[in-house]
Write a protein that holds these residues in place. Structure first.
Motif, PDB file in Angstrom:
ATOM      1  N   UNK A  73      -7.581   1.692 -10.699  1.00 20.63           N
ATOM      2  CA  UNK A  73      -8.320   0.711 -11.506  1.00 20.63           C
ATOM      3  C   UNK A  73      -7.500   0.279 -12.724  1.00 20.63           C
ATOM      4  N   UNK A  74      -6.795   1.221 -13.365  1.00 19.61           N
ATOM      5  CA  UNK A  74      -5.939   0.870 -14.506  1.00 19.61           C
ATOM      6  C   UNK A  74      -4.872  -0.135 -14.079  1.00 19.61           C
ATOM      7  N   UNK A  75      -4.240   0.134 -12.941  1.00 18.32           N
ATOM      8  CA  UNK A  75      -3.176  -0.744 -12.436  1.00 18.32           C
ATOM      9  C   UNK A  75      -3.738  -2.124 -12.110  1.00 18.32           C
ATOM     10  N   UNK A  76      -4.891  -2.180 -11.446  1.00 23.09           N
ATOM     11  CA  UNK A  76      -5.485  -3.464 -11.091  1.00 23.09           C
ATOM     12  C   UNK A  76      -5.883  -4.250 -12.337  1.00 23.09           C
ATOM     13  N   UNK A  77      -6.469  -3.582 -13.315  1.00 25.66           N
ATOM     14  CA  UNK A  77      -6.854  -4.269 -14.554  1.00 25.66           C
ATOM     15  C   UNK A  77      -5.634  -4.766 -15.317  1.00 25.66           C
ATOM     16  N   UNK A  78      -4.574  -3.967 -15.329  1.00 20.96           N
ATOM     17  CA  UNK A  78      -3.357  -4.393 -16.014  1.00 20.96           C
ATOM     18  C   UNK A  78      -2.760  -5.612 -15.309  1.00 20.96           C
ATOM     19  N   UNK A  79      -2.757  -5.591 -13.986  1.00 21.09           N
ATOM     20  CA  UNK A  79      -2.237  -6.738 -13.229  1.00 21.09           C
ATOM     21  C   UNK A  79      -3.029  -7.998 -13.568  1.00 21.09           C
ATOM     22  N   UNK A  80      -4.338  -7.863 -13.644  1.00 21.96           N
ATOM     23  CA  UNK A  80      -5.178  -9.018 -13.966  1.00 21.96           C
ATOM     24  C   UNK A  80      -4.943  -9.496 -15.396  1.00 21.96           C
ATOM     25  N   UNK A  81      -4.833  -8.565 -16.320  1.00 24.74           N
ATOM     26  CA  UNK A  81      -4.647  -8.943 -17.728  1.00 24.74           C
ATOM     27  C   UNK A  81      -3.270  -9.537 -17.982  1.00 24.74           C
ATOM     28  N   UNK A  82      -2.247  -8.975 -17.344  1.00 23.82           N
ATOM     29  CA  UNK A  82      -0.871  -9.388 -17.624  1.00 23.82           C
ATOM     30  C   UNK A  82      -0.378 -10.499 -16.705  1.00 23.82           C
ATOM     31  N   UNK A  83      -0.987 -10.616 -15.532  1.00 25.89           N
ATOM     32  CA  UNK A  83      -0.483 -11.562 -14.533  1.00 25.89           C
ATOM     33  C   UNK A  83       0.634 -10.981 -13.694  1.00 25.89           C
ATOM     34  N   UNK A  84       1.019  -9.722 -13.922  1.00 26.32           N
ATOM     35  CA  UNK A  84       2.081  -9.077 -13.143  1.00 26.32           C
ATOM     36  C   UNK A  84       1.475  -8.544 -11.850  1.00 26.32           C
ATOM     37  N   UNK A  85       1.552  -9.350 -10.800  1.00 22.90           N
ATOM     38  CA  UNK A  85       0.993  -8.978  -9.504  1.00 22.90           C
ATOM     39  C   UNK A  85       2.089  -8.613  -8.507  1.00 22.90           C
ATOM     40  N   UNK A  86       3.172  -8.062  -9.006  1.00 21.66           N
ATOM     41  CA  UNK A  86       4.259  -7.592  -8.149  1.00 21.66           C
ATOM     42  C   UNK A  86       3.670  -6.634  -7.105  1.00 21.66           C
ATOM     43  N   UNK A  87       3.945  -6.845  -5.822  1.00 19.60           N
ATOM     44  CA  UNK A  87       3.364  -5.988  -4.785  1.00 19.60           C
ATOM     45  C   UNK A  87       3.809  -4.525  -4.861  1.00 19.60           C
ATOM     46  N   UNK A  88       4.861  -4.217  -5.597  1.00 17.12           N
ATOM     47  CA  UNK A  88       5.271  -2.809  -5.757  1.00 17.12           C
ATOM     48  C   UNK A  88       4.153  -2.009  -6.448  1.00 17.12           C
ATOM     49  N   UNK A  89       3.296  -2.715  -7.179  1.00 18.21           N
ATOM     50  CA  UNK A  89       2.198  -2.073  -7.894  1.00 18.21           C
ATOM     51  C   UNK A  89       0.862  -2.165  -7.154  1.00 18.21           C
ATOM     52  N   UNK A  90       0.732  -3.137  -6.251  1.00 19.23           N
ATOM     53  CA  UNK A  90      -0.584  -3.462  -5.697  1.00 19.23           C
ATOM     54  C   UNK A  90      -0.713  -3.364  -4.182  1.00 19.23           C
ATOM     55  N   UNK A  91       0.386  -3.314  -3.454  1.00 25.65           N
ATOM     56  CA  UNK A  91       0.323  -3.387  -1.991  1.00 25.65           C
ATOM     57  C   UNK A  91       0.963  -2.144  -1.368  1.00 25.65           C
ATOM     58  N   UNK A  92       0.118  -1.269  -0.807  1.00 24.84           N
ATOM     59  CA  UNK A  92       0.603  -0.013  -0.218  1.00 24.84           C
ATOM     60  C   UNK A  92       1.667  -0.244   0.850  1.00 24.84           C
ATOM     61  N   UNK A  93       1.382  -1.128   1.804  1.00 25.71           N
ATOM     62  CA  UNK A  93       2.312  -1.343   2.916  1.00 25.71           C
ATOM     63  C   UNK A  93       3.646  -1.894   2.433  1.00 25.71           C
ATOM     64  N   UNK A  94       3.600  -2.868   1.562  1.00 25.03           N
ATOM     65  CA  UNK A  94       4.823  -3.468   1.038  1.00 25.03           C
ATOM     66  C   UNK A  94       5.638  -2.428   0.260  1.00 25.03           C
TER      67      UNK A  94
END
Length: 187
Positions: A73-94
Motif C-alpha cells: 500500500x505504501x508503494x502504491x500510494x507513493x506511485x500515485x502521489x509521485x507519478x513514478x509508475x515504473x513497473x519495477x515497483x508495481x508489476x510482479x511479472x515484469x
C-alpha cells in the motif's frame, strides 16, 4: 505487459482516491476517509518505532532513528502521489525478469524515512540539502530504519547530518544532509 502496468496504475490511483476514468467514482482514500485518517503533528502510528537521543537544543552527536515496514500500500500510494509508475515497483511479472528478481520499493520512498526521522528532532526542521547513495534494494515488507546523526554545527542554526537507512544491519542508503532549525511557532 501494458495491461499489467495499467492495472498497477489503477491500483495506485485507487489507493489515493483518484476517480476511476470509467465510472467517475472515487474508491479507497476518499476525501472523508483522508480527513479521518489525518495525523496530528508528531503523532506516531503503532507500527512505527522512534528513538530520539537529543536535547531541546541540538549538539554534535545527537541522533534520531525512525523505523517502519514498507508495504505494498505504501508503494502504491507513493506511485500515485509521485507519478513514478515504473513497473519495477508495481508489476510482479515484469520485475521478476530484472536484476532484482522481483519488485523493489521506490528509492525515494525508502529515503523518505530520513525525513520522518528529522521530523522528530526538536524545533522546526527545514531541509537545505540532501545527498543520497543507494547501495541495496528495499523490498516490499522490509522493515527499515533511518538514522540521522548531527555531525557538525555550521552556525546560524544550521547543522550537517549523516543520514543512513538500514535493513537487517545492511546499509541500503547512505547520505548527508544540511538542515536549518527554526523556532517552533507558538499556537
Amino acid at each position: 505487459m501494458f495491461n499489467s502496468i495499467m492495472e498497477a496504475n489503477r491500483a495506485a490511483f485507487s489507493a489515493f482516491g483518484v476517480p476511476d476514468a470509467d465510472s467517475g467514482t472515487k474508491t479507497a482514500g476518499s476525501e472523508a476517509s483522508r480527513l479521518e485518517d489525518r495525523l496530528e503533528p508528531a503523532e506516531d502510528l503503532p507500527e512505527w518505532t522512534t528513538e530520539v537521543d537529543a536535547e531541546a537544543e541540538l549538539t554534535v552527536g545527537d541522533t534520531v532513528r525512525f523505523s517502519k515496514s514498507l508495504s505494498e500500500a505504501d508503494v502504491e500510494r507513493f506511485a500515485a502521489a509521485s507519478g513514478d509508475t515504473n513497473p519495477i515497483h508495481l508489476d510482479d511479472d515484469w520485475a521478476e525478469e530484472t536484476r532484482f528478481n522481483g519488485r523493489i520499493v521506490h528509492g525515494v520512498l525508502a529515503a523518505g524515512l530520513i525525513s520522518a526521522a528529522l521530523a522528530r528532532l526538536p524545533g522546526g526542521i527545514v531541509y537545505l540539502s540532501q545527498d543520497l547513495e543507494f547501495r541495496a534494494p528495499v523490498r516490499l515488507g522490509d522493515r527499515i530504519t533511518a538514522e540521522v546523526e548531527v555531525v557538525e554545527d555550521l552556525g546560524g542554526d544550521r547543522y550537517r547530518l549523516r543520514t543512513t537507512v538500514e535493513k537487517d544491519d545492511e546499509l541500503v542508503i547512505d547520505g548527508e544532509a544540511v538542515v536549518l532549525i527554526d523556532d517552533v511557532p507558538e499556537n
